[in-house]
Design an enzyme around this catalytic site. Structure first.
Site, mmCIF file in Angstrom:
data_model
loop_
_atom_site.group_PDB
_atom_site.id
_atom_site.type_symbol
_atom_site.label_atom_id
_atom_site.label_comp_id
_atom_site.label_asym_id
_atom_site.label_seq_id
_atom_site.Cartn_x
_atom_site.Cartn_y
_atom_site.Cartn_z
ATOM 1 N N THR A 151 -11.597 2.206 8.687
ATOM 2 C CA THR A 151 -12.393 0.898 7.536
ATOM 3 C C THR A 151 -12.269 0.217 7.230
ATOM 4 O OG1 THR A 151 -10.009 2.074 6.208
ATOM 5 C CG2 THR A 151 -11.889 3.105 6.032
ATOM 6 N N TYR B 271 1.061 -1.341 0.261
ATOM 7 C CA TYR B 271 -0.314 0.088 -0.116
ATOM 8 C C TYR B 271 0.996 1.174 -0.275
ATOM 9 C CZ TYR B 271 -3.737 3.572 1.961
ATOM 10 O OH TYR B 271 -4.024 4.741 2.042
#
Length: 132
Positions: free
Chosen positions: A86, A49
């Site tokens: 999230t 990421y």
């Protein structure tokens, strides 16, 4: 990111190119494939990421510079919401997705005279790339 050559590649605004960004990503992928990425100075947390964000931020700065040189009235910036609740963070985080969306929308809707281009915003504050 501890590799000085990677930092230099990403911080040198005058020499930053698509080819350089693609070479960085290819280098990472090759090192993942051969199992050596851990010793090569890549980010240690959420590595894939983080590397994708490094590439995206670098490309955004490159695009902002190109458009500005052409006289385009377009702002190209990146926004990092920080640790947000999230699925990726398994519901942990300092902010809700709604709070983050509100800040992102406010940044996108700033009048052109107030919105810089080629800037990285961490939460609500523009960040200097030298802090990478």
């Amino acid at each position: 990111m501890s590799d000085p050559s990677l930092k230099a590649l990403l911080l040198d605004e005058d020499r930053l190119t698509e080819a350089g960004i693609e070479a960085m990503a290819s280098r990472f992928l090759a090192q993942v494939k051969d199992g050596t990425w851990g010793e090569q100075g890549w980010p240690k947390v959420w590595t894939d990421y983080s590397v994708s964000k490094l590439a995206l931020n670098a490309y955004s700065r490159l695009l902002a510079r190109r458009l500005k040189a052409r006289g385009a009235r377009v702002s190209v910036n990146c926004f990092c919401p920080g640790f947000t609740r999230t699925d990726m963070t398994k519901g942990w985080g300092k902010r809700t997705a709604e709070e983050v969306a509100d800040v992102g929308a406010r940044l996108a809707l700033l009048p052109p005279a107030e919105l810089p281009t080629g800037t990285f915003f961490k939460w609500c504050t523009p960040q200097l790339y030298s802090k990478l």
